[in-house]
Design an enzyme around this catalytic site. Structure first.
Site, PDB file in Angstrom:
ATOM      1  N   GLU A  54       5.720  10.015  -2.397  1.00  0.00           N
ATOM      2  CA  GLU A  54       5.479  11.265  -3.132  1.00  0.00           C
ATOM      3  C   GLU A  54       5.123  10.991  -4.591  1.00  0.00           C
ATOM      4  O   GLU A  54       5.833  11.427  -5.499  1.00  0.00           O
ATOM      5  CB  GLU A  54       6.750  12.130  -3.112  1.00  0.00           C
ATOM      6  CG  GLU A  54       7.286  12.482  -1.751  1.00  0.00           C
ATOM      7  CD  GLU A  54       8.698  13.074  -1.815  1.00  0.00           C
ATOM      8  OE1 GLU A  54       9.347  13.005  -2.884  1.00  0.00           O
ATOM      9  OE2 GLU A  54       9.146  13.602  -0.794  1.00  0.00           O
ATOM     10  N   GLY A  70       3.489  11.479  -8.147  1.00  0.00           N
ATOM     11  CA  GLY A  70       2.900  12.576  -8.912  1.00  0.00           C
ATOM     12  C   GLY A  70       2.248  12.028 -10.162  1.00  0.00           C
ATOM     13  O   GLY A  70       1.032  12.033 -10.336  1.00  0.00           O
ATOM     14  N   ARG A  71       3.100  11.461 -11.034  1.00  0.00           N
ATOM     15  CA  ARG A  71       2.635  11.022 -12.350  1.00  0.00           C
ATOM     16  C   ARG A  71       1.498  10.004 -12.258  1.00  0.00           C
ATOM     17  O   ARG A  71       0.531  10.093 -13.002  1.00  0.00           O
ATOM     18  CB  ARG A  71       3.814  10.408 -13.101  1.00  0.00           C
ATOM     19  CG  ARG A  71       3.525  10.115 -14.560  1.00  0.00           C
ATOM     20  CD  ARG A  71       4.654   9.286 -15.183  1.00  0.00           C
ATOM     21  NE  ARG A  71       5.962   9.830 -14.967  1.00  0.00           N
ATOM     22  CZ  ARG A  71       6.606  10.647 -15.807  1.00  0.00           C
ATOM     23  NH1 ARG A  71       6.043  10.996 -16.932  1.00  0.00           N
ATOM     24  NH2 ARG A  71       7.820  11.082 -15.523  1.00  0.00           N
ATOM     25  N   CYS A  85       7.163  27.494 -34.631  1.00  0.00           N
ATOM     26  CA  CYS A  85       8.131  27.588 -35.719  1.00  0.00           C
ATOM     27  C   CYS A  85       9.437  26.860 -35.444  1.00  0.00           C
ATOM     28  O   CYS A  85      10.512  27.467 -35.444  1.00  0.00           O
ATOM     29  CB  CYS A  85       8.414  29.052 -35.993  1.00  0.00           C
ATOM     30  SG  CYS A  85       6.893  29.899 -36.355  1.00  0.00           S
TER      31      CYS A  85
HETATM   32  N1  LLP Z   1       9.516  13.430  -5.438  1.00  0.00           N
HETATM   33  C1  LLP Z   1      10.576  14.083  -5.947  1.00  0.00           C
HETATM   34  C2  LLP Z   1      11.633  14.538  -5.050  1.00  0.00           C
HETATM   35  C3  LLP Z   1      10.664  14.295  -7.340  1.00  0.00           C
HETATM   36  O1  LLP Z   1      11.714  14.931  -7.846  1.00  0.00           O
HETATM   37  C4  LLP Z   1       9.621  13.832  -8.197  1.00  0.00           C
HETATM   38  C5  LLP Z   1       9.669  14.054  -9.638  1.00  0.00           C
HETATM   39  C6  LLP Z   1       8.530  13.176  -7.597  1.00  0.00           C
HETATM   40  C7  LLP Z   1       8.519  12.983  -6.214  1.00  0.00           C
HETATM   41  C8  LLP Z   1       7.368  12.666  -8.398  1.00  0.00           C
HETATM   42  O2  LLP Z   1       7.739  11.680  -9.287  1.00  0.00           O
HETATM   43  P1  LLP Z   1       6.600  10.926 -10.132  1.00  0.00           P
HETATM   44  O3  LLP Z   1       5.804  10.105  -9.150  1.00  0.00           O
HETATM   45  O4  LLP Z   1       5.760  11.964 -10.767  1.00  0.00           O
HETATM   46  O5  LLP Z   1       7.340  10.112 -11.100  1.00  0.00           O
HETATM   47  N2  LLP Z   1       8.882  16.333 -16.293  1.00  0.00           N
HETATM   48  C9  LLP Z   1       9.201  14.925 -16.331  1.00  0.00           C
HETATM   49  C10 LLP Z   1       9.140  14.278 -14.965  1.00  0.00           C
HETATM   50  C11 LLP Z   1      10.023  14.940 -13.927  1.00  0.00           C
HETATM   51  C12 LLP Z   1       9.943  14.327 -12.578  1.00  0.00           C
HETATM   52  C13 LLP Z   1      10.690  15.133 -11.583  1.00  0.00           C
HETATM   53  N3  LLP Z   1      10.600  14.693 -10.236  1.00  0.00           N
HETATM   54  C14 LLP Z   1       8.278  14.223 -17.340  1.00  0.00           C
HETATM   55  O6  LLP Z   1       7.465  14.888 -17.963  1.00  0.00           O
HETATM   56  O7  LLP Z   1       8.393  13.018 -17.538  1.00  0.00           O
END
Ligand code: LLP
Length: 421
Positions: A275, A277-278, A346
């Site tokens: 999974e 995302g980033r 602000c």
């Molecule tokens: N799967 C689950 C169950 C997750 O909770 C997350 C991210 C991902 C996959 C994806 O993770 P990635 O591959 O994107 O690292 N807002 C924060 C990041 C929060 C991530 C939350 N969960 C930031 O801006 O760094």
């Protein structure tokens, strides 16, 4: 690698000059590169070559339907964490059997809607949630495919706010109780256990925590099989980090990560889901902003931008670093000066960078925040009644607005006034 680079002295997104988009759309805005999104997805897909697998893009990172359609067309499934994300994935044309539903607090309504619409699996986070899934599925005469998210008590060595795999975190069930919970799951009606799920955190810059977690999952797979459960699917979560600076960061590559997966769980004959995302969206997006003023403070210069913390919260929330570059390429060897780069909101937290060395800039100049594609637009708000900024996508020499900037009237007219006023 991404597709934002200087060409003929000007920052381009693929084949389009960023300043041309700014002239048409107005700053600030988010800008995504199709080629980068697809490339990053393919890196993961290829890294798992040889294993039955599905890369489920964690759409919480960037969820515009144009992004989802681009990735789904390349072969991605989706990882959703809310009823809204589920509906958005379906609206983007993703079939239910390619959607996994994660998230700590799935409501009765969310479970029901996704069971009716079709779902690949729920990644169950707790026993009470499992009971509700069982109840809802039974009432619909359906069988809900589930994995159970285990918390392996592994230190992901990342920012505390985005670490999820330690026992003190709210996520999953303790791995020590897994056999008991799986035994309970096997007795519940309306549920079909298909596998195990784990996700230990985000922006991981080392492979070792993944190795520790995946080895625990492999061991658990064998134990559960010995208990008579059919474990055919492993969802290994997301979390692989990206370089936020051009210079010294070199997080592991998707190929290294893929090899690690093969080493740790490849022998189990399971279908593997990941999974990310980033890593897919992060460096596939920039935030373009214009300098409103250059202000001389007592002992420092402030670069006041038209983008603010409500548009990109990461620096304020996680002390995150984003490279900020001028859209017009600076002459090589040009002097750099330190700026505190801030937005107009602000509060002092509305600071993107302190003492950041930049070429001399003036009001009206455009700058780009790199690595802003993930957790950028999706985390923005209308704080200070600042409209959500547009999202734009490029594809070769074309660009399109994929979310327009709302007017003030559209924002204001969402309020409803009680009859006594
Ligand atoms: N799967 C689950 C169950 C997750 O909770 C997350 C991210 C991902 C996959 C994806 O993770 P990635 O591959 O994107 O690292 N807002 C924060 C990041 C929060 C991530 C939350 N969960 C930031 O801006 O760094």
């Amino acid at each position: 690698m991404d597709h934002f680079m200087y060409r003929d002295g000007a920052l381009h997104a693929e084949d389009v000059p960023v300043s041309e988009i700014a002239a048409s759309v107005g700053a600030p805005f988010y800008l995504y590169s199709t080629a980068t999104l697809v490339r990053h997805f393919q890196l993961f897909d290829q890294a798992l070559d040889g294993l039955p697998h599905l890369v489920c893009y964690a759409m919480k990172a960037a969820s515009n339907q144009a992004i989802l359609k681009t990735l789904a067309a390349a072969g991605a499934g989706m990882d959703v964490v809310s009823g809204g994300e589920y509906a958005r994935a379906v609206a983007a044309g993703v079939p239910g059997e390619r959607i996994v539903f994660s998230g700590v607090g799935k409501t009765h309504e969310e479970i029901r809607a996704s069971l009716i619409g079709g779902i690949r699996q729920f990644n169950v986070e707790s026993e009470p949630e499992m009971a509700v899934i069982s109840e809802v599925a039974t009432s619909l005469g359906l069988e809900a495919p589930i994995t159970i998210r285990v918390n392996p008590d592994v230190d992901a060595k990342t920012h505390a706010k985005i670490a999820t795999g330690k026992s003190e975190n709210k996520f999953g069930i303790p791995i020590s109780r897994a056999r008991e919970v799986y035994a309970h799951a096997a007795d519940l009606p309306g549920i079909k256990v298909v596998g195990i799920d784990v996700h230990i955190g985000s922006q991981l810059t080392e492979l070792e925590p993944f190795r520790l977690a995946y080895l625990k999952v492999a061991e658990l797979t064998e134990a559960l099989r010995a208990d008579g459960h059919e474990i055919t699917r492993l969802d290994l979560g997301g979390g692989l980090g990206i370089p936020y600076t051009r210079s010294n960061e070199a997080p592991p590559l998707p190929t290294d990560y893929g090899n690690l997966i093969k080493e740790t769980v490849g022998h189990l004959g399971c279908e593997v889901e990941i999974e990310p995302g980033r890593l897919i969206a992060g460096n596939a997006g920039i935030l373009v902003s214009r300098v409103i003023y250059v202000k001389q403070g007592e002992d420092r210069q402030f670069l006041i931008l038209d983008a603010a913390m409500n548009d990109l919260i990461r620096p304020a929330m996680y002390d995150a670093h984003h490279d900020i570059v001028p859209v017009i390429e600076p002459e090589p060897g040009l002097d750099q000066v330190p700026y505190d780069i801030v937005g107009p909101v602000c509060e002092s937290g509305d600071t993107f960078a302190k003492g950041r060395m930049m070429p001399v800039l003036k009001a009206g100049d455009l700058v780009a925040f790199r690595s802003a594609g993930a957790y950028g637009a999706v985390m923005s708000s209308e704080y200070n009644t600042r409209p959500l900024i547009p999202e734009v996508m490029v594809h070769n020499d074309k660009f399109a607005v994929i979310r327009p900037r709302p007017t003030f009237d559209e924002i204001i007219n969402r309020d409803t006034i009680p009859e006594w006023l």
